[in-house]
Design a protein around this motif. Sequence first.
Motif, PDB file in Angstrom:
ATOM      1  N   PHE A  17      -0.277   6.674   2.001  1.00 52.49           N
ATOM      2  CA  PHE A  17      -0.280   5.833   3.197  1.00 52.49           C
ATOM      3  C   PHE A  17       1.146   5.435   3.561  1.00 52.49           C
ATOM      4  N   GLU A  18       1.892   4.921   2.606  1.00 51.14           N
ATOM      5  CA  GLU A  18       3.260   4.460   2.854  1.00 51.14           C
ATOM      6  C   GLU A  18       4.161   5.595   3.342  1.00 51.14           C
ATOM      7  N   TYR A  21       2.057   7.205   7.115  1.00 51.65           N
ATOM      8  CA  TYR A  21       1.465   6.442   8.217  1.00 51.65           C
ATOM      9  C   TYR A  21       2.286   6.567   9.494  1.00 51.65           C
ATOM     10  N   ALA A  25       1.102   8.151  13.051  1.00 46.38           N
ATOM     11  CA  ALA A  25       1.089   7.338  14.270  1.00 46.38           C
ATOM     12  C   ALA A  25       1.896   8.014  15.378  1.00 46.38           C
ATOM     13  N   ASP A  39      -1.340   3.603  16.791  1.00 50.82           N
ATOM     14  CA  ASP A  39      -1.530   2.902  15.516  1.00 50.82           C
ATOM     15  C   ASP A  39      -3.005   2.871  15.120  1.00 50.82           C
ATOM     16  N   ALA A  42      -4.047   6.354  13.910  1.00 45.78           N
ATOM     17  CA  ALA A  42      -3.508   6.623  12.574  1.00 45.78           C
ATOM     18  C   ALA A  42      -4.285   5.838  11.530  1.00 45.78           C
ATOM     19  N   ALA A  43      -4.577   4.584  11.820  1.00 45.72           N
ATOM     20  CA  ALA A  43      -5.332   3.756  10.876  1.00 45.72           C
ATOM     21  C   ALA A  43      -6.748   4.296  10.682  1.00 45.72           C
ATOM     22  N   LEU A  46      -6.532   7.371   8.501  1.00 47.41           N
ATOM     23  CA  LEU A  46      -6.298   7.042   7.087  1.00 47.41           C
ATOM     24  C   LEU A  46      -7.536   6.423   6.450  1.00 47.41           C
TER      25      LEU A  46
END
Length: 188
Positions: A17-18, A21, A25, A39, A42-43, A46
Motif C-alpha cells: 500500500f505504502e 498507492y 491514484a 483517490d 485507488a482506495a 486496494l
Amino acid sequence: MGTVVDDAASVEFHDFFERHYAELARLAHLLTGESDAADDLAADALLALWHRWDRVRAADHPVAYARGVVANLARSRIRSAVRERRRITLFWSQCEDKTENPDIPGMVDVQEALRRLPFRKRACVVLRHAFDLSEKDTALALGISVGTVKSQTSKGMAELQRLLGSQEAPPRMHAAVLRATGAEGRER
C-alpha cells in the motif's frame, strides 16, 4: 487473534500500500481525468486487493494486477458517467430553451468520437496526445507493453480520423481534451 501468517500478510500488504498507492491514484486520475475520484478509485482498488491478498501476493506481478483493478474500476466509472450524461442530455433535449454556441461543435465531435473508441484505445490516445505522456510512460500507466501502446494509439488515431472525417484529428482532439479537462492554461 491473528496467526503469524495473517500478521505477515498484513505487514506485506501495508508495505505494498505504502509503495504503490500514489502510483495507483495517478493512474486513476489519468484514466478518468477526475482528480477527486482518483483517490477513491485507488482506495477501492486496494480494498479489493486486500480481500484477495493471498491470490495477489502469489501473482507474478502484483503491481500489474493492481493496475488492472484500477483500470477496470476506472472503466466502470467512465461508463457510469457516460450513462449519466446521456440521461442529462435526454432531459435537456426535451426542454424548449435551446442555445446556440458555434464554438463548440469541434469539441463535441471529438468527445463523441473518443467515447466511441474502446477503452484501451481511448486511454492510449488520451494519455499520449492530451497528457503528452511518452509511449513508455503510457505503457507504465496502463500496465501494458510499449508495443501495445504504439498499436492501440495508432489504431485509435486512425479510427478518430475516420470518425471525424479529417486529417486534423490529432490537433482537434488535443485542443478539445484540453478545453474539456480545463488544462488549456497549463499546456506545456
